[in-house]
Design a protein around this motif. Sequence first.
Motif, PDB file in Angstrom:
ATOM      1  N   MET A  12       0.835  -1.201   0.000  1.00 26.36           N
ATOM      2  CA  MET A  12       0.000   0.000   0.000  1.00 26.36           C
ATOM      3  C   MET A  12       0.872   1.253   0.000  1.00 26.36           C
ATOM      4  O   MET A  12       0.613   2.197  -0.744  1.00 26.36           O
ATOM      5  CB  MET A  12      -0.925   0.010   1.213  1.00 26.36           C
ATOM      6  CG  MET A  12      -1.882   1.186   1.229  1.00 26.36           C
ATOM      7  SD  MET A  12      -2.949   1.200   2.664  1.00 26.36           S
ATOM      8  CE  MET A  12      -1.792   1.582   3.954  1.00 26.36           C
ATOM      9  N   ARG A  13       1.921   1.270   0.820  1.00 27.49           N
ATOM     10  CA  ARG A  13       2.826   2.422   0.858  1.00 27.49           C
ATOM     11  C   ARG A  13       3.513   2.632  -0.485  1.00 27.49           C
ATOM     12  O   ARG A  13       3.676   3.764  -0.932  1.00 27.49           O
ATOM     13  CB  ARG A  13       3.871   2.244   1.946  1.00 27.49           C
ATOM     14  CG  ARG A  13       3.334   2.457   3.323  1.00 27.49           C
ATOM     15  CD  ARG A  13       4.409   2.351   4.349  1.00 27.49           C
ATOM     16  NE  ARG A  13       3.886   2.558   5.685  1.00 27.49           N
ATOM     17  CZ  ARG A  13       4.562   2.339   6.791  1.00 27.49           C
ATOM     18  NH1 ARG A  13       5.798   1.893   6.728  1.00 27.49           N
ATOM     19  NH2 ARG A  13       4.002   2.560   7.955  1.00 27.49           N
ATOM     20  N   GLN A  14       3.933   1.545  -1.136  1.00 29.42           N
ATOM     21  CA  GLN A  14       4.571   1.661  -2.442  1.00 29.42           C
ATOM     22  C   GLN A  14       3.601   2.212  -3.474  1.00 29.42           C
ATOM     23  O   GLN A  14       3.968   3.042  -4.304  1.00 29.42           O
ATOM     24  CB  GLN A  14       5.108   0.303  -2.898  1.00 29.42           C
ATOM     25  CG  GLN A  14       6.318  -0.149  -2.123  1.00 29.42           C
ATOM     26  CD  GLN A  14       6.765  -1.552  -2.492  1.00 29.42           C
ATOM     27  OE1 GLN A  14       6.061  -2.283  -3.195  1.00 29.42           O
ATOM     28  NE2 GLN A  14       7.926  -1.954  -1.997  1.00 29.42           N
ATOM     29  N   ALA A  15       2.357   1.777  -3.430  1.00 30.39           N
ATOM     30  CA  ALA A  15       1.364   2.265  -4.378  1.00 30.39           C
ATOM     31  C   ALA A  15       1.086   3.750  -4.157  1.00 30.39           C
ATOM     32  O   ALA A  15       0.990   4.518  -5.119  1.00 30.39           O
ATOM     33  CB  ALA A  15       0.070   1.462  -4.249  1.00 30.39           C
ATOM     34  N   VAL A  16       0.995   4.156  -2.908  1.00 27.49           N
ATOM     35  CA  VAL A  16       0.740   5.567  -2.594  1.00 27.49           C
ATOM     36  C   VAL A  16       1.917   6.424  -3.037  1.00 27.49           C
ATOM     37  O   VAL A  16       1.732   7.488  -3.629  1.00 27.49           O
ATOM     38  CB  VAL A  16       0.453   5.741  -1.087  1.00 27.49           C
ATOM     39  CG1 VAL A  16       0.477   7.202  -0.699  1.00 27.49           C
ATOM     40  CG2 VAL A  16      -0.889   5.123  -0.738  1.00 27.49           C
ATOM     41  N   SER A  17       3.138   5.957  -2.772  1.00 27.20           N
ATOM     42  CA  SER A  17       4.311   6.753  -3.149  1.00 27.20           C
ATOM     43  C   SER A  17       4.467   6.814  -4.668  1.00 27.20           C
ATOM     44  O   SER A  17       4.856   7.855  -5.208  1.00 27.20           O
ATOM     45  CB  SER A  17       5.577   6.207  -2.509  1.00 27.20           C
ATOM     46  OG  SER A  17       5.901   4.948  -3.033  1.00 27.20           O
ATOM     47  N   SER A  18       4.130   5.755  -5.374  1.00 31.14           N
ATOM     48  CA  SER A  18       4.243   5.801  -6.833  1.00 31.14           C
ATOM     49  C   SER A  18       3.168   6.731  -7.429  1.00 31.14           C
ATOM     50  O   SER A  18       3.432   7.398  -8.420  1.00 31.14           O
ATOM     51  CB  SER A  18       4.125   4.404  -7.429  1.00 31.14           C
ATOM     52  OG  SER A  18       2.831   3.881  -7.269  1.00 31.14           O
ATOM     53  N   GLU A  19       2.006   6.770  -6.815  1.00 35.38           N
ATOM     54  CA  GLU A  19       0.959   7.703  -7.288  1.00 35.38           C
ATOM     55  C   GLU A  19       1.379   9.146  -7.063  1.00 35.38           C
ATOM     56  O   GLU A  19       1.148  10.003  -7.915  1.00 35.38           O
ATOM     57  CB  GLU A  19      -0.356   7.410  -6.573  1.00 35.38           C
ATOM     58  CG  GLU A  19      -1.127   6.245  -7.135  1.00 35.38           C
ATOM     59  CD  GLU A  19      -1.577   6.463  -8.562  1.00 35.38           C
ATOM     60  OE1 GLU A  19      -2.065   7.565  -8.897  1.00 35.38           O
ATOM     61  OE2 GLU A  19      -1.448   5.529  -9.355  1.00 35.38           O
ATOM     62  N   SER A  20       1.996   9.417  -5.927  1.00 38.58           N
ATOM     63  CA  SER A  20       2.415  10.806  -5.658  1.00 38.58           C
ATOM     64  C   SER A  20       3.555  11.200  -6.590  1.00 38.58           C
ATOM     65  O   SER A  20       3.650  12.351  -6.987  1.00 38.58           O
ATOM     66  CB  SER A  20       2.822  10.969  -4.201  1.00 38.58           C
ATOM     67  OG  SER A  20       3.970  10.208  -3.907  1.00 38.58           O
TER      68      SER A  20
ATOM     69  N   LYS B 105       2.022  12.192  -9.933  1.00 38.97           N
ATOM     70  CA  LYS B 105       1.388  13.510  -9.898  1.00 38.97           C
ATOM     71  C   LYS B 105       2.425  14.621  -9.956  1.00 38.97           C
ATOM     72  O   LYS B 105       2.189  15.665 -10.533  1.00 38.97           O
ATOM     73  CB  LYS B 105       0.541  13.667  -8.636  1.00 38.97           C
ATOM     74  CG  LYS B 105      -0.720  12.839  -8.659  1.00 38.97           C
ATOM     75  CD  LYS B 105      -1.525  13.040  -7.402  1.00 38.97           C
ATOM     76  CE  LYS B 105      -2.783  12.180  -7.424  1.00 38.97           C
ATOM     77  NZ  LYS B 105      -3.572  12.372  -6.208  1.00 38.97           N
TER      78      LYS B 105
END
Length: 52
Positions: free
Chosen positions: A39-47, A50
């Motif tokens: 989940m953390r990796q997915a959030v960081s890749s989304e940021s 952006k």
Amino acid sequence: MFSFSMAELAMILVIALVVFGPGKLPEVGKALGKGIREMRQAVSSESEKKQG
């Protein structure tokens, strides 16, 4: 993120031990850790997407 006291963490651990049993507890912890890491990796890749 979450603010738990030592008493609350101990209670959660006791409940998990009763529900899953001592044999399954390490497997549950490993799966939970893996899920949080993904989940953390997915959030960081989304940021990063952006920003870039």
